[in-house]
Design a protein around this motif. Structure first.
Motif, PDB file in Angstrom:
ATOM      1  N   ALA A 225      -0.858 -58.554 -26.391  1.00 27.21           N
ATOM      2  CA  ALA A 225      -2.149 -57.859 -26.325  1.00 27.21           C
ATOM      3  C   ALA A 225      -3.270 -58.745 -26.841  1.00 27.21           C
ATOM      4  CB  ALA A 225      -2.082 -56.557 -27.129  1.00 27.21           C
ATOM      5  N   ILE A 226      -3.027 -59.413 -27.970  1.00 31.33           N
ATOM      6  CA  ILE A 226      -4.044 -60.296 -28.542  1.00 31.33           C
ATOM      7  C   ILE A 226      -4.294 -61.495 -27.635  1.00 31.33           C
ATOM      8  CG2 ILE A 226      -4.595 -61.784 -30.509  1.00 31.33           C
ATOM      9  CD1 ILE A 226      -2.910 -59.856 -32.234  1.00 31.33           C
ATOM     10  N   ALA A 227      -3.201 -62.093 -27.105  1.00 28.97           N
ATOM     11  CA  ALA A 227      -3.341 -63.253 -26.229  1.00 28.97           C
ATOM     12  C   ALA A 227      -4.058 -62.879 -24.934  1.00 28.97           C
ATOM     13  CB  ALA A 227      -1.969 -63.844 -25.918  1.00 28.97           C
ATOM     14  N   PHE A 228      -3.727 -61.695 -24.396  1.00 26.60           N
ATOM     15  CA  PHE A 228      -4.371 -61.253 -23.157  1.00 26.60           C
ATOM     16  C   PHE A 228      -5.866 -61.054 -23.375  1.00 26.60           C
ATOM     17  CE2 PHE A 228      -5.860 -58.078 -20.136  1.00 26.60           C
ATOM     18  CZ  PHE A 228      -5.364 -58.585 -18.943  1.00 26.60           C
ATOM     19  N   ALA A 229      -6.219 -60.441 -24.509  1.00 33.48           N
ATOM     20  CA  ALA A 229      -7.635 -60.228 -24.822  1.00 33.48           C
ATOM     21  C   ALA A 229      -8.355 -61.568 -24.973  1.00 33.48           C
ATOM     22  CB  ALA A 229      -7.771 -59.402 -26.095  1.00 33.48           C
ATOM     23  N   GLY A 230      -7.687 -62.530 -25.645  1.00 36.18           N
ATOM     24  CA  GLY A 230      -8.290 -63.851 -25.780  1.00 36.18           C
ATOM     25  C   GLY A 230      -8.471 -64.539 -24.445  1.00 36.18           C
ATOM     26  N   LEU A 231      -7.485 -64.407 -23.566  1.00 35.35           N
ATOM     27  CA  LEU A 231      -7.588 -64.991 -22.229  1.00 35.35           C
ATOM     28  C   LEU A 231      -8.721 -64.340 -21.443  1.00 35.35           C
ATOM     29  CD1 LEU A 231      -6.447 -66.818 -19.980  1.00 35.35           C
ATOM     30  CD2 LEU A 231      -4.886 -64.935 -19.381  1.00 35.35           C
TER      31      LEU A 231
ATOM     32  N   ILE B 287     -11.839 -57.060 -27.463  1.00 33.78           N
ATOM     33  CA  ILE B 287     -11.333 -56.396 -28.667  1.00 33.78           C
ATOM     34  C   ILE B 287     -10.824 -54.988 -28.334  1.00 33.78           C
ATOM     35  CG2 ILE B 287     -11.992 -55.480 -30.927  1.00 33.78           C
ATOM     36  CD1 ILE B 287     -14.003 -57.834 -31.096  1.00 33.78           C
ATOM     37  N   LEU B 288     -11.587 -54.261 -27.532  1.00 33.86           N
ATOM     38  CA  LEU B 288     -11.166 -52.912 -27.135  1.00 33.86           C
ATOM     39  C   LEU B 288      -9.867 -52.951 -26.345  1.00 33.86           C
ATOM     40  CD1 LEU B 288     -14.554 -51.245 -26.093  1.00 33.86           C
ATOM     41  CD2 LEU B 288     -13.096 -50.594 -28.022  1.00 33.86           C
ATOM     42  N   MET B 289      -9.735 -53.929 -25.432  1.00 31.41           N
ATOM     43  CA  MET B 289      -8.507 -54.053 -24.653  1.00 31.41           C
ATOM     44  C   MET B 289      -7.308 -54.325 -25.553  1.00 31.41           C
ATOM     45  SD  MET B 289      -9.470 -56.225 -21.247  1.00 31.41           S
ATOM     46  CE  MET B 289     -10.703 -55.660 -20.081  1.00 31.41           C
ATOM     47  N   ALA B 290      -7.483 -55.245 -26.509  1.00 31.45           N
ATOM     48  CA  ALA B 290      -6.389 -55.568 -27.416  1.00 31.45           C
ATOM     49  C   ALA B 290      -5.951 -54.321 -28.188  1.00 31.45           C
ATOM     50  CB  ALA B 290      -6.812 -56.672 -28.385  1.00 31.45           C
ATOM     51  N   PHE B 291      -6.902 -53.576 -28.699  1.00 31.51           N
ATOM     52  CA  PHE B 291      -6.599 -52.361 -29.457  1.00 31.51           C
ATOM     53  C   PHE B 291      -5.875 -51.342 -28.585  1.00 31.51           C
ATOM     54  CE2 PHE B 291      -7.668 -48.166 -31.162  1.00 31.51           C
ATOM     55  CZ  PHE B 291      -7.320 -48.321 -32.501  1.00 31.51           C
ATOM     56  N   SER B 292      -6.375 -51.126 -27.381  1.00 36.63           N
ATOM     57  CA  SER B 292      -5.781 -50.155 -26.467  1.00 36.63           C
ATOM     58  C   SER B 292      -4.362 -50.577 -26.070  1.00 36.63           C
ATOM     59  CB  SER B 292      -6.666 -50.003 -25.225  1.00 36.63           C
ATOM     60  OG  SER B 292      -6.205 -48.968 -24.386  1.00 36.63           O
ATOM     61  N   LEU B 293      -4.160 -51.869 -25.818  1.00 38.04           N
ATOM     62  CA  LEU B 293      -2.838 -52.350 -25.415  1.00 38.04           C
ATOM     63  C   LEU B 293      -1.821 -52.239 -26.543  1.00 38.04           C
ATOM     64  CD1 LEU B 293      -3.812 -55.484 -23.299  1.00 38.04           C
ATOM     65  CD2 LEU B 293      -2.711 -53.397 -22.470  1.00 38.04           C
ATOM     66  N   VAL B 294      -2.238 -52.528 -27.764  1.00 33.86           N
ATOM     67  CA  VAL B 294      -1.327 -52.369 -28.905  1.00 33.86           C
ATOM     68  C   VAL B 294      -0.902 -50.908 -29.030  1.00 33.86           C
ATOM     69  CG1 VAL B 294      -1.160 -52.455 -31.423  1.00 33.86           C
ATOM     70  CG2 VAL B 294      -2.159 -54.379 -30.172  1.00 33.86           C
TER      71      VAL B 294
ATOM     72  N   VAL C 246      -3.116 -55.418 -16.745  1.00 32.12           N
ATOM     73  CA  VAL C 246      -3.669 -55.702 -15.411  1.00 32.12           C
ATOM     74  C   VAL C 246      -4.587 -54.570 -14.969  1.00 32.12           C
ATOM     75  CG1 VAL C 246      -3.078 -56.008 -12.983  1.00 32.12           C
ATOM     76  CG2 VAL C 246      -1.743 -57.174 -14.741  1.00 32.12           C
ATOM     77  N   ALA C 247      -4.185 -53.331 -15.246  1.00 36.70           N
ATOM     78  CA  ALA C 247      -5.003 -52.177 -14.853  1.00 36.70           C
ATOM     79  C   ALA C 247      -6.350 -52.173 -15.555  1.00 36.70           C
ATOM     80  CB  ALA C 247      -4.249 -50.885 -15.160  1.00 36.70           C
ATOM     81  N   MET C 248      -6.390 -52.656 -16.797  1.00 37.49           N
ATOM     82  CA  MET C 248      -7.651 -52.695 -17.536  1.00 37.49           C
ATOM     83  C   MET C 248      -8.575 -53.793 -17.044  1.00 37.49           C
ATOM     84  SD  MET C 248      -6.661 -52.103 -21.520  1.00 37.49           S
ATOM     85  CE  MET C 248      -5.484 -50.865 -22.035  1.00 37.49           C
ATOM     86  N   ALA C 249      -8.017 -54.905 -16.571  1.00 36.76           N
ATOM     87  CA  ALA C 249      -8.837 -56.081 -16.277  1.00 36.76           C
ATOM     88  C   ALA C 249      -9.121 -56.298 -14.794  1.00 36.76           C
ATOM     89  CB  ALA C 249      -8.160 -57.328 -16.852  1.00 36.76           C
ATOM     90  N   VAL C 250      -8.109 -56.161 -13.952  1.00 39.91           N
ATOM     91  CA  VAL C 250      -8.238 -56.611 -12.561  1.00 39.91           C
ATOM     92  C   VAL C 250      -9.133 -55.713 -11.699  1.00 39.91           C
ATOM     93  CG1 VAL C 250      -6.965 -57.098 -10.436  1.00 39.91           C
ATOM     94  CG2 VAL C 250      -6.090 -57.910 -12.640  1.00 39.91           C
TER      95      VAL C 250
ATOM     96  N   HIS D 189     -15.142 -48.847 -16.154  1.00 36.70           N
ATOM     97  CA  HIS D 189     -14.275 -49.814 -16.821  1.00 36.70           C
ATOM     98  C   HIS D 189     -14.021 -49.398 -18.266  1.00 36.70           C
ATOM     99  CE1 HIS D 189     -13.514 -54.218 -18.200  1.00 36.70           C
ATOM    100  NE2 HIS D 189     -12.383 -53.589 -17.963  1.00 36.70           N
ATOM    101  N   LEU D 190     -15.062 -49.021 -18.957  1.00 35.86           N
ATOM    102  CA  LEU D 190     -14.913 -48.563 -20.337  1.00 35.86           C
ATOM    103  C   LEU D 190     -14.021 -47.330 -20.412  1.00 35.86           C
ATOM    104  CD1 LEU D 190     -18.585 -48.988 -21.598  1.00 35.86           C
ATOM    105  CD2 LEU D 190     -16.601 -50.251 -22.419  1.00 35.86           C
ATOM    106  N   MET D 191     -14.204 -46.417 -19.491  1.00 34.15           N
ATOM    107  CA  MET D 191     -13.394 -45.203 -19.494  1.00 34.15           C
ATOM    108  C   MET D 191     -11.915 -45.535 -19.345  1.00 34.15           C
ATOM    109  SD  MET D 191     -11.592 -42.938 -17.398  1.00 34.15           S
ATOM    110  CE  MET D 191     -12.212 -43.093 -15.733  1.00 34.15           C
ATOM    111  N   VAL D 192     -11.585 -46.458 -18.454  1.00 32.84           N
ATOM    112  CA  VAL D 192     -10.182 -46.841 -18.258  1.00 32.84           C
ATOM    113  C   VAL D 192      -9.593 -47.406 -19.557  1.00 32.84           C
ATOM    114  CG1 VAL D 192      -8.679 -48.508 -17.105  1.00 32.84           C
ATOM    115  CG2 VAL D 192     -10.320 -47.184 -15.771  1.00 32.84           C
ATOM    116  N   ILE D 193     -10.347 -48.261 -20.237  1.00 34.85           N
ATOM    117  CA  ILE D 193      -9.855 -48.859 -21.478  1.00 34.85           C
ATOM    118  C   ILE D 193      -9.622 -47.783 -22.540  1.00 34.85           C
ATOM    119  CG2 ILE D 193     -10.425 -50.420 -23.378  1.00 34.85           C
ATOM    120  CD1 ILE D 193     -12.023 -52.095 -21.358  1.00 34.85           C
TER     121      ILE D 193
END
Length: 616
Positions: A139-145, A215-222, A248-252, A263-267
């Motif tokens: 989750a952290i690596a994906f958010a950083g990427l 940051i929001l993506m990382a939190f949501s994925l964890v 992938v659903a959050m980003a793509v 986008h925010l709603m999905v996250i």
């Protein structure tokens, strides 16, 4: 306790000295900028602090894997706390920096010591399996990427508008009076931290928006990973595949519309969705309430989004043959937060309900593409493929597994069609929820090749169609910037168009001042089109209302034009959504002040669509 405090202070002093030394060495030897050098010092200090406190201060015996993650979170908390105290004392209370530092020197070490003693290095910690942390690291690596990929890229014009408008709001402009926006205020609230983050880190607001999303993506994925680990029917490998699908659903699907409301709603709703899919509404009250509270932030952004919890609740009621899901702790939480938000919005921004909504209901229907575009942009093949996969799931005894993901996709489709405007970003929830649903069906299908094949086809379709959109690109911004750089060294911009695209992210890219209360002149199409088709003899009241809206719009535009003295003007000669030739200059010349003010300007350049003016 005294001995611990002494050791704590000693380690902290040594870490502080190391922070300064490493930052200076990196700055001088590697020639990095000040922020990068400071961050290097911060990392060195955190590393030494951890081992110093673990071995000396608290003599901890717990798992380093667990303690290091907790200590990292504590370090970030300390950084945010010190920054927040400094901002409140210096900016809000207008007190000296010395006072702020004195408070920081007392509060931050005290909080750090207590949290370290009673949480980070607390005894009797449960053993941690290494692979359980792979999801967190992913989750952290994906958010950083995500941040690395998007950093310095232009952001879509809708999100760019919120960045500019929120900055103006924080500078003293009144929302829904000096900033005329058709959407409710939550997205402005969510943009406030972005503006503060940009100032704090001395980065562009666009990059601050991307960092916030990361940051929001990382939190949501964890959070999603934690839920998946509670689902025993999936082994670890399939749990991890579901986590990848969530990422992938959050980003793509939002690759060209990062930061948009959808986008925010999905996250925000991803843990909530997984809570329903994985646990079918089960779990402790606190767990479901927490997921609902987090999801409520996203759902409240647009009133249409409430259809998502409604669809999931109805499906759960059907599956359980009970009305209890309707009054679950999760739904009560959503209802309560939504109610508080409505009351707060009505109290803090009454103009939105008394001024904006009545006008919007009269003219905003014209702010859309044609019906063919609305249907084409949703890509009907994706919900149809998911429907086919769901039918197959039912036929092969996996109907309960397909029901909740399908309900989310169906809700996304209804949300899109209820709005009926044809803006591509409104289809983001459909694709995002379908990606999660397809992966869920694939992993549940096991040896059923037909179900797995249909689901895999749908998954590939979702991802590939989203990638085809590519990153956001605004050719207008690039062409306008070349004119601005040559003509206006300190640009104050006003754009006369019914679209946001010519205006944003131009303002951000040019570091310009936006001089209009409107993001785009969204009132013009509805009023102009209505007066064109309306039989005013038969419906004089409707025509009077439209004429009043036109008159009000004209007056407010000219007020901004005269009062804010822009030095760069852009006139859209063929404004979108207006179903007849429309000339903004002719429209505004009915106000004598506009004609007099235009005498100070001269045409700089003109193309087939736009005319550019600058001060003489």
């Amino acid at each position: 306790m005294i001995a611990q405090l002494t050791r704590f202070a000693s380690v902290g002093l040594f870490a502080t000295l190391l922070h300064v030394l490493v930052a200076m060495l990196v700055r001088n030897l590697l020639s990095l900028d000040v922020q990068a050098s400071n961050f290097a010092g911060f990392l060195a200090a955190v590393s030494v602090s951890y081992f110093g406190h673990a071995e000396m201060t608290f003599k901890a015996t717990g798992s380093h894997q667990q303690q290091m993650v907790r200590f990292g979170l504590l370090a970030v908390l300390g950084l945010l706390l010190s920054s927040g105290i400094t901002y409140v004392i210096c900016e809000v209370m207008d007190t000296s920096f010395v006072v702020a530092m004195a408070i920081v020197a007392v509060v931050v070490p005290s909080v750090t010591f207590l949290v370290s003693k009673y949480w980070v290095f607390a005894g009797d910690q449960s053993k941690v399996v290494y692979k359980d942390w792979i999801g967190v690291l992913f989750a952290i690596a994906f958010a950083g990427l995500y941040f690395a990929v998007y950093k310095d890229r232009p952001i879509n014009h809708d999100t760019a508008w919120y960045l500019v408008a929120t900055r103006n709001w924080l500078s003293g402009a009144q929302l829904y009076v000096d900033i005329v926006e058709v959407n409710p205020p939550l997205n402005f609230y969510l943009t406030v931290p972005v503006v503060f983050l940009a100032e704090w880190l001395s980065m562009s607001e666009t990059n601050a928006q991307y960092l916030t999303l990361s940051i929001l993506m990382a939190f949501s994925l964890v959070w999603v990973w934690n839920l998946l680990q509670q689902y025993s029917e999936l082994d670890w490998g399939r749990q991890f595949l579901m986590l990848i699908a969530a990422a992938v659903a959050m980003a793509v699907p939002a690759v060209s519309s990062s930061g948009q409301r959808e986008h925010l709603m999905v996250i925000f709703t991803m843990p909530y969705l997984f809570g329903h899919i994985v646990m079918q509404g089960a779990g402790t009250g606190k767990e479901s309430v927490g997921r609902a509270a987090f999801a409520a932030i996203g759902i409240c952004i647009k009133p249409h989004f409430v259809l998502i919890p409604i669809a999931l609740t109805i499906t759960e009621m059907f599956l359980k043959r009970s009305l209890k899901p309707g009054v679950s702790a999760s739904n009560v939480t959503l209802f309560a937060i939504g109610g508080v938000y409505l009351v707060a919005a009505a109290t803090l921004h009454p103009e939105y309900f008394t001024e904006i909504l009545p006008i919007a209901t009269s003219v905003y229907g014209a702010y859309r593409f044609n019906d063919a575009t609305v249907i084409r942009l949703v890509v009907p093949a994706i919900p149809l493929l998911f429907l086919a996969a769901s039918v197959l799931a039912v036929l092969y005894g996996r109907g309960r597994m397909a029901a909740l993901p399908f309900a989310a996709v169906l809700a996304g489709c209804v949300i899109y069609f209820v709005q009926w405007t044809g803006f591509g970003y409104q289809a983001v929830p459909i694709h995002a929820f379908a990606i999660v649903g397809f992966m869920w069906l694939i992993l549940q299908a096991r040896l059923n090749w037909l179900l797995a094949s249909v689901s895999a086809l749908g998954l590939v379709a979702c991802v590939s169609l989203a990638f085809q959109k590519g990153f956001y690109r605004n050719d207008l911004t690039e062409s306008f910037l070349s004119i601005l750089s040559a003509e206006t060294p300190e640009p104050r911009i006003m754009v006369f168009s019914s679209s946001l695209a010519p205006s944003f992210p131009l303002v951000l890219e040019a570091d310009a001042v936006w001089t209009s209360r409107y993001p785009a002149l969204w009132l013009v199409p509805g009023a102009a089109n209505g007066l064109r088709v309306e039989n005013c003899e038969a419906n004089s009241e409707r025509c009077a209302k439209l004429n009043k809206i036109q008159s009000r719009t004209r007056t407010e535009i000219v007020d901004d034009f005269v009062g804010n003295s822009p030095n760069f003007l852009v006139f859209d000669n063929t404004p979108p959504f207006v179903f007849q030739p429309f000339n903004f200059i002719e429209f505004l010349e009915k106000d004598q002040r506009f004609t007099e003010a235009m005498n100070r300007y001269v045409v700089i350049e003109q193309d087939s669509r736009f005319t550019f003016w600058g001060l003489r």
